[in-house]
Write a protein that holds these residues in place. Structure first.
Motif, short mmCIF file in Angstrom:
data_model
loop_
_atom_site.label_atom_id
_atom_site.label_comp_id
_atom_site.label_asym_id
_atom_site.label_seq_id
_atom_site.Cartn_x
_atom_site.Cartn_y
_atom_site.Cartn_z
N THR A 23 3.49 7.95 1.99
CA THR A 23 4.04 9.27 1.66
C THR A 23 4.90 9.84 2.79
N LYS A 24 4.88 9.19 3.94
CA LYS A 24 5.68 9.67 5.09
C LYS A 24 7.17 9.48 4.80
N ASP A 25 7.97 10.49 5.12
CA ASP A 25 9.41 10.41 4.92
C ASP A 25 10.01 9.35 5.85
N PRO A 26 10.92 8.50 5.34
CA PRO A 26 11.52 7.47 6.18
C PRO A 26 12.24 8.02 7.42
N HIS A 27 12.74 9.24 7.34
CA HIS A 27 13.41 9.82 8.51
C HIS A 27 12.41 10.16 9.62
N ALA A 28 11.16 10.41 9.24
CA ALA A 28 10.11 10.61 10.24
C ALA A 28 9.83 9.30 10.97
N VAL A 29 9.95 8.18 10.27
CA VAL A 29 9.77 6.87 10.88
C VAL A 29 10.86 6.64 11.92
N THR A 30 12.10 6.97 11.56
CA THR A 30 13.23 6.84 12.50
C THR A 30 12.97 7.67 13.75
N LYS A 31 12.53 8.89 13.57
CA LYS A 31 12.27 9.79 14.70
C LYS A 31 11.16 9.23 15.59
N LEU A 32 10.09 8.75 14.98
CA LEU A 32 8.96 8.22 15.74
C LEU A 32 9.34 6.95 16.51
N GLN A 41 17.47 3.46 14.85
CA GLN A 41 18.24 3.81 13.66
C GLN A 41 18.16 2.67 12.65
N PRO A 42 17.66 2.93 11.44
CA PRO A 42 17.57 1.86 10.44
C PRO A 42 18.95 1.54 9.86
N THR A 43 19.04 0.39 9.22
CA THR A 43 20.24 0.03 8.48
C THR A 43 20.34 0.89 7.23
N PHE A 44 19.20 1.10 6.57
CA PHE A 44 19.14 1.99 5.43
C PHE A 44 17.70 2.41 5.17
N THR A 45 17.56 3.47 4.40
CA THR A 45 16.24 3.96 3.99
C THR A 45 16.27 4.22 2.50
N GLN A 46 15.09 4.39 1.95
CA GLN A 46 14.99 4.82 0.56
C GLN A 46 13.82 5.77 0.45
N ARG A 47 13.98 6.76 -0.39
CA ARG A 47 12.90 7.68 -0.70
C ARG A 47 12.45 7.46 -2.13
N LEU A 48 11.19 7.71 -2.37
CA LEU A 48 10.65 7.63 -3.72
C LEU A 48 11.57 8.39 -4.67
N GLY A 49 12.04 7.71 -5.71
CA GLY A 49 12.90 8.35 -6.71
C GLY A 49 14.40 8.21 -6.46
N THR A 67 5.83 -1.02 20.94
CA THR A 67 4.63 -1.50 20.25
C THR A 67 3.64 -0.38 19.99
N ASP A 68 3.44 0.53 20.95
CA ASP A 68 2.48 1.61 20.76
C ASP A 68 2.86 2.50 19.57
N ARG A 69 4.13 2.85 19.44
CA ARG A 69 4.58 3.67 18.32
C ARG A 69 4.53 2.89 17.00
N PHE A 70 4.86 1.61 17.08
CA PHE A 70 4.81 0.75 15.90
C PHE A 70 3.37 0.65 15.38
N PHE A 71 2.41 0.44 16.28
CA PHE A 71 1.01 0.36 15.88
C PHE A 71 0.49 1.70 15.38
N ALA A 72 0.98 2.80 15.93
CA ALA A 72 0.58 4.12 15.43
C ALA A 72 1.00 4.28 13.97
N LEU A 73 2.19 3.82 13.65
CA LEU A 73 2.64 3.85 12.26
C LEU A 73 1.74 2.99 11.37
N ARG A 74 1.44 1.81 11.85
CA ARG A 74 0.60 0.89 11.08
C ARG A 74 -0.79 1.48 10.86
N GLN A 75 -1.35 2.11 11.90
CA GLN A 75 -2.68 2.72 11.76
C GLN A 75 -2.66 3.88 10.79
#
Length: 153
Positions: free
Chosen positions: A23-32, A36-44, A86-94
């Motif tokens: 449910t986390k917004d993809p832009h929050a992932v970019t910020k964390l 910068q991603p190549t692209f994102t998608q949101r539900l819908g 890695t620490d931020r990546f694992f935080a996302l995974r957790q």
């Protein structure tokens, strides 16, 4: 490990780091992550005239970025982006974010396949990342004959 950038049996290859943050917004992932991603998608979000995104997604793709027919170079580049954070990546995974690397690989002549080094297997395992290949055999005229498989580190 030496790369073979002119891998004679490969017509095209690239890799994509795929993050599905629930449910986390993809832009929050970019910020964390600070990447910068190549692209994102949101539900819908519309994906085509007939399809909508069924889940949130964040994608970092090497297509048109890495000029090599050796999938190992593409995979290493993605791993090089993640390992310093890695620490931020694992935080996302957790927090429930699903992640993997998808590698497109198209044969020039209908045989052969990509290679993964032991060092890459170790790196993937340390990040708990699955790697899977979307393999097309028979050259560009027959890209509908896909044979996907997964390598789990």
């Amino acid at each position: 490990m030496e790369y073979n950038d002119d891998y004679a049996i490969c017509e095209k290859t690239y890799a994509t780091l795929r993050l599905y943050p629930g449910t986390k917004d993809p832009h929050a992932v970019t910020k964390l992550l600070g990447i910068q991603p190549t692209f994102t998608q949101r539900l819908g979000d519309p994906l085509s005239s007939r399809r909508q995104a069924r889940i949130n997604g964040w994608f970092l793709k090497t297509e048109h970025l890495i000029d090599s027919l050796d999938s190992r170079r593409h995979i290493d580049w993605l791993l090089d982006q993640v390992e310093p954070i890695t620490d931020r990546f694992f935080a996302l995974r957790q927090a429930g974010c699903k992640a993997d690397i998808s590698c497109f690989w198209q044969s020039l002549s209908g045989h052969g396949g990509p290679t993964i080094s032991p060092q890459q297997s170790r790196r993937l395992a340390e990040l708990n990342l699955e790697l899977w290949f979307d393999v097309y055999l028979g050259g560009s005229e027959e890209v509908d004959n896909a044979t996907p498989f997964k390598i789990v580190g």
